[in-house]
Write an enzyme that holds these catalytic residues in place. Structure first.
Site, mmCIF file in Angstrom:
data_model
loop_
_atom_site.group_PDB
_atom_site.id
_atom_site.type_symbol
_atom_site.label_atom_id
_atom_site.label_comp_id
_atom_site.label_asym_id
_atom_site.label_seq_id
_atom_site.Cartn_x
_atom_site.Cartn_y
_atom_site.Cartn_z
ATOM 1 N N ARG A 51 -43.319 93.762 -26.520
ATOM 2 C CA ARG A 51 -43.113 94.001 -27.953
ATOM 3 C C ARG A 51 -44.089 93.222 -28.831
ATOM 4 O O ARG A 51 -44.323 93.584 -29.972
ATOM 5 C CB ARG A 51 -41.683 93.601 -28.332
ATOM 6 C CG ARG A 51 -40.728 94.756 -28.142
ATOM 7 C CD ARG A 51 -39.374 94.387 -28.587
ATOM 8 N NE ARG A 51 -38.936 93.203 -27.847
ATOM 9 C CZ ARG A 51 -37.676 92.880 -27.669
ATOM 10 N NH1 ARG A 51 -36.734 93.623 -28.195
ATOM 11 N NH2 ARG A 51 -37.335 91.815 -26.982
ATOM 12 N N LYS A 149 -33.575 92.995 -10.068
ATOM 13 C CA LYS A 149 -32.159 92.676 -10.160
ATOM 14 C C LYS A 149 -31.901 91.890 -11.435
ATOM 15 O O LYS A 149 -32.851 91.307 -11.934
ATOM 16 C CB LYS A 149 -31.696 91.892 -8.927
ATOM 17 C CG LYS A 149 -32.114 90.404 -8.920
ATOM 18 C CD LYS A 149 -31.395 89.635 -7.879
ATOM 19 C CE LYS A 149 -30.312 88.753 -8.421
ATOM 20 N NZ LYS A 149 -30.717 87.469 -8.983
ATOM 21 N N ASP A 178 -35.025 93.566 -4.289
ATOM 22 C CA ASP A 178 -34.334 92.323 -3.969
ATOM 23 C C ASP A 178 -35.420 91.512 -3.287
ATOM 24 O O ASP A 178 -35.820 91.828 -2.154
ATOM 25 C CB ASP A 178 -33.163 92.565 -3.008
ATOM 26 C CG ASP A 178 -32.419 91.261 -2.736
ATOM 27 O OD1 ASP A 178 -33.090 90.258 -2.447
ATOM 28 O OD2 ASP A 178 -31.186 91.238 -2.840
ATOM 29 N N HIS A 179 -35.935 90.495 -3.970
ATOM 30 C CA HIS A 179 -37.163 89.882 -3.448
ATOM 31 C C HIS A 179 -36.951 89.206 -2.099
ATOM 32 O O HIS A 179 -37.915 88.945 -1.390
ATOM 33 C CB HIS A 179 -37.804 88.940 -4.487
ATOM 34 C CG HIS A 179 -37.149 87.601 -4.602
ATOM 35 N ND1 HIS A 179 -36.034 87.379 -5.369
ATOM 36 C CD2 HIS A 179 -37.449 86.402 -4.042
ATOM 37 C CE1 HIS A 179 -35.686 86.103 -5.272
ATOM 38 N NE2 HIS A 179 -36.521 85.489 -4.485
ATOM 39 N N LYS A 183 -39.500 88.799 1.795
ATOM 40 C CA LYS A 183 -39.883 87.555 2.467
ATOM 41 C C LYS A 183 -40.183 87.850 3.932
ATOM 42 O O LYS A 183 -39.424 88.553 4.600
ATOM 43 C CB LYS A 183 -38.757 86.509 2.370
ATOM 44 C CG LYS A 183 -38.559 85.978 0.942
ATOM 45 C CD LYS A 183 -37.491 84.900 0.921
ATOM 46 C CE LYS A 183 -37.090 84.551 -0.499
ATOM 47 N NZ LYS A 183 -37.797 83.443 -1.093
ATOM 48 N N GLU A 217 -30.044 75.670 -2.991
ATOM 49 C CA GLU A 217 -31.174 75.390 -3.884
ATOM 50 C C GLU A 217 -31.029 73.982 -4.452
ATOM 51 O O GLU A 217 -29.908 73.514 -4.663
ATOM 52 C CB GLU A 217 -31.172 76.372 -5.048
ATOM 53 C CG GLU A 217 -31.337 77.821 -4.633
ATOM 54 C CD GLU A 217 -31.532 78.706 -5.846
ATOM 55 O OE1 GLU A 217 -32.685 78.950 -6.209
ATOM 56 O OE2 GLU A 217 -30.524 79.111 -6.450
ATOM 57 N N ASP A 236 -25.101 86.178 -9.211
ATOM 58 C CA ASP A 236 -26.546 85.934 -9.192
ATOM 59 C C ASP A 236 -27.116 85.982 -7.774
ATOM 60 O O ASP A 236 -28.211 86.484 -7.561
ATOM 61 C CB ASP A 236 -26.832 84.564 -9.831
ATOM 62 C CG ASP A 236 -28.325 84.256 -9.921
ATOM 63 O OD1 ASP A 236 -29.082 85.146 -10.336
ATOM 64 O OD2 ASP A 236 -28.729 83.126 -9.584
ATOM 65 N N HIS A 241 -28.850 88.753 -2.768
ATOM 66 C CA HIS A 241 -29.571 88.185 -1.625
ATOM 67 C C HIS A 241 -28.674 87.924 -0.406
ATOM 68 O O HIS A 241 -29.031 88.279 0.715
ATOM 69 C CB HIS A 241 -30.253 86.881 -2.029
ATOM 70 C CG HIS A 241 -31.066 86.989 -3.287
ATOM 71 N ND1 HIS A 241 -31.832 88.096 -3.587
ATOM 72 C CD2 HIS A 241 -31.250 86.138 -4.330
ATOM 73 C CE1 HIS A 241 -32.436 87.911 -4.758
ATOM 74 N NE2 HIS A 241 -32.097 86.745 -5.230
ATOM 75 N N LYS A 341 -26.516 75.819 -6.644
ATOM 76 C CA LYS A 341 -27.630 75.143 -7.308
ATOM 77 C C LYS A 341 -27.387 73.641 -7.250
ATOM 78 O O LYS A 341 -26.253 73.191 -7.125
ATOM 79 C CB LYS A 341 -27.720 75.593 -8.762
ATOM 80 C CG LYS A 341 -27.938 77.099 -8.891
ATOM 81 C CD LYS A 341 -29.069 77.419 -9.822
ATOM 82 C CE LYS A 341 -29.350 78.895 -9.912
ATOM 83 N NZ LYS A 341 -30.541 79.308 -9.182
HETATM 84 C C1 BG6 Z 1 -33.043 84.786 -7.993
HETATM 85 C C2 BG6 Z 1 -31.906 84.117 -8.720
HETATM 86 O O1 BG6 Z 1 -32.744 86.120 -7.716
HETATM 87 O O2 BG6 Z 1 -33.304 84.087 -6.782
HETATM 88 C C3 BG6 Z 1 -32.219 82.662 -8.990
HETATM 89 O O3 BG6 Z 1 -31.672 84.789 -9.952
HETATM 90 C C4 BG6 Z 1 -32.591 81.960 -7.702
HETATM 91 O O4 BG6 Z 1 -31.115 82.016 -9.608
HETATM 92 C C5 BG6 Z 1 -33.675 82.725 -6.944
HETATM 93 O O5 BG6 Z 1 -33.039 80.652 -8.022
HETATM 94 C C6 BG6 Z 1 -33.916 82.133 -5.566
HETATM 95 O O6 BG6 Z 1 -35.040 82.729 -4.984
HETATM 96 P P1 BG6 Z 1 -35.913 81.938 -3.902
HETATM 97 O O7 BG6 Z 1 -36.955 82.934 -3.483
HETATM 98 O O8 BG6 Z 1 -36.489 80.739 -4.607
HETATM 99 O O9 BG6 Z 1 -34.990 81.538 -2.804
#
Ligand code: BG6
Length: 490
Positions: A51, A149, A178-179, A183, A217, A236, A241, A341
């Protein structure tokens, strides 16, 4: 696939949210790396849209900075970047305004053939953007739509978002990221299970006692308090994941490695998850919220003291739960999931714990037998370890101990550059291969299961228990597997 064949139907990537955090940290560095490896199609254009009014040269400067400060900084080369920058343009758009996509349409010459749209925006924008693209005549069966996501925040909103996307794009055109599936170590899980015959006969309730999936984390909410407080650890991390990891561990062998076959098997696992609701939520879940403490040797504030926080928030930053899969392969095998976290260590791992030996012939010598376990460590380092009992060398009594059969993927492939997960995901979008993307029915099935837990917490007024930053979560989480005669793998 050669560079000529790769993405040959793709003309451009249009990146919504082009000035956002994810784009800066992950997407530009990944696109740059693909270009360095000659994996972007010839003449393929990269169009950032957002934007803000940003002049083209200032936008390119931001992309340069993004790459130079990213995990791919070592790849930066000024001449190479100048080549890459020739692909880039920027358009200021206003999705909700009439003719607000006009600047983008002009850059595309009004043609939507072979366009990949990537929505790295607030998920609330997914529906409006898809509708605006359709209204502007910028959709076409040759286009692809990539979305980040979270898709929705419960089953109903996920369904509504998916409906809005489907107005402009058929399911086979949609790539839901979904990243974790990008991996290397997560994909290796598929190879471990389906490229080796030795595990399959043991991969069921006759041989496996329990499965644990941990994604711990050390970071806090990282300036995302507003989003995170509405989501919490369950929505989240678990909905996406952790459930994806659970699916890869629990799924039946697909007939082929193709998107339909792989995702059919994953969704069956989600459908087989036993519901957790008000009647059993207290027995099967523990939640926590971090208070002040340490991250390494640095003092850190508690969740309710983070910037922008609500000091009375009841959002969980930790969740541990026991899931059960009601099917022939897994009946009776608990899957313990935990994520949080500000925990002590950053670690993502899966532990498959096998049943104990049926009888200990060494008990007369005072030896106890630990059950075998297969540890699949996903991050920070990738490693697979099978623990076995062995005899300690020596002439005394037969002394037994555990020893690990280790496969360190870092040692085996240390010279291969570790890629950002998004490089792989973007390449698969160009190839049109959606096997590692989440299908609509998977998203909705995982929300359905998660919604049951949320409703259970609400009905029983379950509140998160405090845990100090830098610990392993609330002590009640340790007790969760203990209730069932198990303990967390340390
Ligand atoms: C994201 C979450 O999808 O994945 C975050 O929204 C999280 O809260 C993150 O920190 C973790 O990803 P990775 O690749 O660092 O394990």
């Amino acid at each position: 696939m050669t560079q000529d064949e790769l993405g040959k139907d793709c003309q451009a990537l249009v990146l919504f949210g082009a000035t956002g955090d994810l784009t800066r940290r992950m997407l530009w560095p990944s696109l740059y790396a693909l270009d360095c490896d000659q994996m972007l199609p010839q003449g393929f254009r990269l169009i950032g849209v957002a934007r803000s009014e940003t002049p083209q040269d200032e936008f390119i400067e931001r992309v340069r900075e993004a790459i130079k400060t990213s995990a791919n900084a070592a790849l930066f080369d000024a001449a190479r970047f100048a080549e890459f920058a020739r692909r880039i343009s920027y358009a200021q758009v206003f999705v909700t305004e009439k003719e607000g996509l006009e600047p983008l349409a002009r850059l595309l010459d009004g043609k939507a053939r072979g366009i990949i749209y990537y929505l790295a925006t607030d998920p609330q924008q997914f529906g409006p953007i898809c509708r605006a693209l359709k209204a502007a005549g910028l959709t076409d069966p040759s286009c692809r739509m990539v979305v980040e996501k979270p898709i929705g925040s419960d089953e109903q909103s996920a369904h509504a978002t998916n409906e809005a996307i489907s107005e402009g794009f058929a399911e086979h055109q949609v790539f839901r990221i979904d990243h974790y599936l990008g991996k290397e170590a997560v994909q290796n899980l598929l190879a471990l299970r389906f490229a080796n015959a030795i595990f399959e006969p043991l991969w069921n309730s006759s041989a496996i006692e329990q499965v644990q999936i941990t994604v711990a984390e050390t970071v806090g909410v990282e300036g995302r308090w507003g989003y995170y407080d509405r989501a919490g650890a369950l929505r989240d991390m678990v909905q996406s994941h952790l459930l994806q990891l659970l699916c890869l561990v629990a799924m039946e062998p697909p007939a082929r490695f193709d998107p339909g076959a792989v995702r059919n098997e994953k969704v069956k696992v989600l459908w087989s998850l036993r519901s957790i609701d008000a009647s059993n939520v207290a027995h099967n879940t523990v939640t926590g919220q971090y208070t002040s403490g340490f991250s390494g040797d640095r003092g850190v504030p508690g969740y309710r003291e983070e910037e922008g926080s609500n000091p009375r928030s009841d959002t969980e930053t930790f969740v541990a739960l026991r899931a059960e899969i009601d099917n022939w392969r897994w009946a009776g095998v608990p899957f313990y999931l935990r994520t949080g976290k500000r925990l002590q260590k950053r670690v993502s791992e899966i532990v498959i714990q096998f049943k104990s030996a049926p009888f200990n012939i060494f008990s007369g010598l005072g030896a106890t037998l630990a059950p075998n376990a297969l540890l699949i460590k996903l991050q920070p380092e990738e490693m697979i370890r099978l623990t076995l009992m062995h005899k300690r060398p020596g002439m005394h009594h037969l002394e037994l101990g555990e020893v690990g059969l280790n496969l360190s993927l870092n040692d085996a492939f240390g010279d291969v550059r570790r890629r950002i997960a998004y490089e792989r995901m973007l390449l698969d979008v160009l190839r049109g291969n959606s096997a590692l993307f989440v299908r609509r029915d998977e998203v909705e099935a995982s929300w359905k299961w998660v919604d049951g837990i949320v409703a259970g917490w609400q009905a029983t007024n379950q509140k998160p228990r405090p845990y100090g930053a830098g610990s392993w979560g609330p002590s009640a989480a340790i007790g969760l597997p203990e209730r069932f005669g198990h303990s967390w793998h340390e």
